[in-house]
Design an enzyme around this catalytic site. Sequence first.
Site, PDB file in Angstrom:
ATOM      1  N   ARG A   7      10.650   5.192  15.189  1.00 49.55           N
ATOM      2  CA  ARG A   7      11.250   6.478  15.526  1.00 49.55           C
ATOM      3  C   ARG A   7      12.111   6.348  16.783  1.00 49.55           C
ATOM      4  O   ARG A   7      13.197   6.930  16.868  1.00 49.55           O
ATOM      5  CB  ARG A   7      10.169   7.542  15.712  1.00 49.55           C
ATOM      6  CG  ARG A   7      10.752   8.955  15.841  1.00 49.55           C
ATOM      7  CD  ARG A   7       9.688  10.021  15.746  1.00 49.55           C
ATOM      8  NE  ARG A   7       8.716   9.923  16.821  1.00 49.55           N
ATOM      9  CZ  ARG A   7       7.582  10.612  16.879  1.00 49.55           C
ATOM     10  NH1 ARG A   7       7.276  11.463  15.899  1.00 49.55           N
ATOM     11  NH2 ARG A   7       6.749  10.480  17.871  1.00 49.55           N
TER      12      ARG A   7
ATOM     13  N   LYS B 171      13.764  12.287  19.164  1.00 51.60           N
ATOM     14  CA  LYS B 171      12.826  12.686  20.223  1.00 51.60           C
ATOM     15  C   LYS B 171      13.525  12.511  21.569  1.00 51.60           C
ATOM     16  O   LYS B 171      13.410  11.477  22.220  1.00 51.60           O
ATOM     17  CB  LYS B 171      11.554  11.852  20.140  1.00 51.60           C
ATOM     18  CG  LYS B 171      10.353  12.524  20.781  1.00 51.60           C
ATOM     19  CD  LYS B 171       9.056  11.851  20.362  1.00 51.60           C
ATOM     20  CE  LYS B 171       7.862  12.472  21.061  1.00 51.60           C
ATOM     21  NZ  LYS B 171       7.481  13.762  20.488  1.00 51.60           N
TER      22      LYS B 171
ATOM     23  N   GLU C  63       9.728  24.422  13.414  1.00 54.33           N
ATOM     24  CA  GLU C  63       8.584  23.837  14.099  1.00 54.33           C
ATOM     25  C   GLU C  63       8.279  24.570  15.388  1.00 54.33           C
ATOM     26  O   GLU C  63       9.002  25.477  15.798  1.00 54.33           O
ATOM     27  CB  GLU C  63       8.795  22.344  14.360  1.00 54.33           C
ATOM     28  CG  GLU C  63       9.855  21.997  15.360  1.00 54.33           C
ATOM     29  CD  GLU C  63       9.780  20.503  15.736  1.00 54.33           C
ATOM     30  OE1 GLU C  63       8.701  20.041  16.129  1.00 54.33           O
ATOM     31  OE2 GLU C  63      10.817  19.828  15.657  1.00 54.33           O
TER      32      GLU C  63
HETATM   33  C1  LIG Z   1       6.760  14.392  19.526  1.00 58.74           C
HETATM   34  C2  LIG Z   1       7.054  15.680  18.864  1.00 58.74           C
HETATM   35  C3  LIG Z   1       6.259  16.186  17.822  1.00 58.74           C
HETATM   36  C4  LIG Z   1       4.988  15.533  17.361  1.00 58.74           C
HETATM   37  O1  LIG Z   1       5.185  14.245  16.840  1.00 58.74           O
HETATM   38  P1  LIG Z   1       3.957  13.248  16.712  1.00 58.74           P
HETATM   39  O2  LIG Z   1       4.575  11.978  16.239  1.00 58.74           O
HETATM   40  O3  LIG Z   1       3.026  13.818  15.717  1.00 58.74           O
HETATM   41  O4  LIG Z   1       3.340  13.159  18.055  1.00 58.74           O
HETATM   42  C5  LIG Z   1       6.661  17.370  17.212  1.00 58.74           C
HETATM   43  N1  LIG Z   1       7.765  18.035  17.603  1.00 58.74           N
HETATM   44  C6  LIG Z   1       8.540  17.584  18.620  1.00 58.74           C
HETATM   45  C7  LIG Z   1       9.737  18.365  18.997  1.00 58.74           C
HETATM   46  C8  LIG Z   1       8.209  16.396  19.271  1.00 58.74           C
HETATM   47  O5  LIG Z   1       8.990  15.964  20.279  1.00 58.74           O
END
Ligand SMILES: *Cc1c(COP(=O)(O)O)cnc(C)c1O
Length: 340
Positions: free
Chosen positions: A81, A184, A220
């Site tokens: 990722r 991210k 989300e």
């Molecule tokens: C990191 C993150 C998540 C959760 O991802 P995981 O891989 O399950 O920790 C969800 N939404 C956002 C915006 C994130 O930055």
Amino acid sequence: MTIEIDWNNLGFNYMNLPFRYISHFKDGVWDNGELTRNNQLIISEASPALHYGQQGFEGLKAYRRKDGGIQLFRPNENAKRLQRTAMKLRMPQVPVDKFIDAVTQVVMANENFVPPYGSGATLYLRPLLIGVGDIIGVAPAREYLFTVFAMPVGSYFKDGLYPAPFVITRDYDRAAPLGTGGAKVGGNYASSLEAEVKAKEASYADAIYLDPSTHTKIEEVGAANFFGITYDGEFITPKSPSILPSITKYSLLYLAEHRLGLKATEGDIFVNELDKFAEAGACGTAAIITPISRIDDGEKAYYFGSEKVVSPLTQKIYDELLGIQFGDVEAPENWVYRIS
Ligand SMILES: *Cc1c(COP(=O)(O)O)cnc(C)c1O
């Protein structure tokens, strides 16, 4: 060294542990990287990460097993990722092996800070990739830093899972339809801070964002993905290019189907269809699952199970994932990475 930490009462707080990892990218190559005791970064005041947000990060945990050993949960997924994030922001990729090696080195160097099995606490790892150097014009950096630090964090819910209310925001989008929502990056968080602060001031756990183009579908939560379980046993999570692909979410999708026998799908979740869900939750590495008791949307409220007790399937899938992460439940292939 004697360490006095109350493992059962850790929050999610920075702690200056003895060691962290740092590697430099210059002239087109990564150096070997090394552990350092210095927790300060000295970078150019003109660094693109500071002015134009050219940065990305990751979050994962190291878990202490019952036998005293330590394991990571799907670290290769975090590595991949970060590579996708790097591509999106025109940064060099950190090779998967280098990523896992860096994380492993940091865990082992700070081994005394990996919380004991049974406390529910874990060692949280924060890999970071930033563009640095003397570039003030808008352009990708030519030099980068890849760092990883660690800190022990508490089990998010000391007394087990506890349902929380959320609120739909129609005044803010966290990401544009073809923007960086799927990467991210800190910029997505910068643009969600105001909505989050307002939601918390109004006693909600967090804000829920809708799809930025039509504002009809759930996307989300600020830092967690959304899922719902219908009355007829279907586990559904939203599919959209502006959602951050949560590794926890994909793990839950797999477990819903293969361990709980539910139908598991990624698809549209329209706000006006929220009534079909018996259970709902937010999911991510930090809290694993936050059960959602209620979602407010203006004057309208949607309820999911009891406000006090966790709904049965949410509890079951949480227990399954937690069991896998701590090594108590057999993991699907390549999900756990033992480092000691
Ligand atoms: C990191 C993150 C998540 C959760 O991802 P995981 O891989 O399950 O920790 C969800 N939404 C956002 C915006 C994130 O930055």
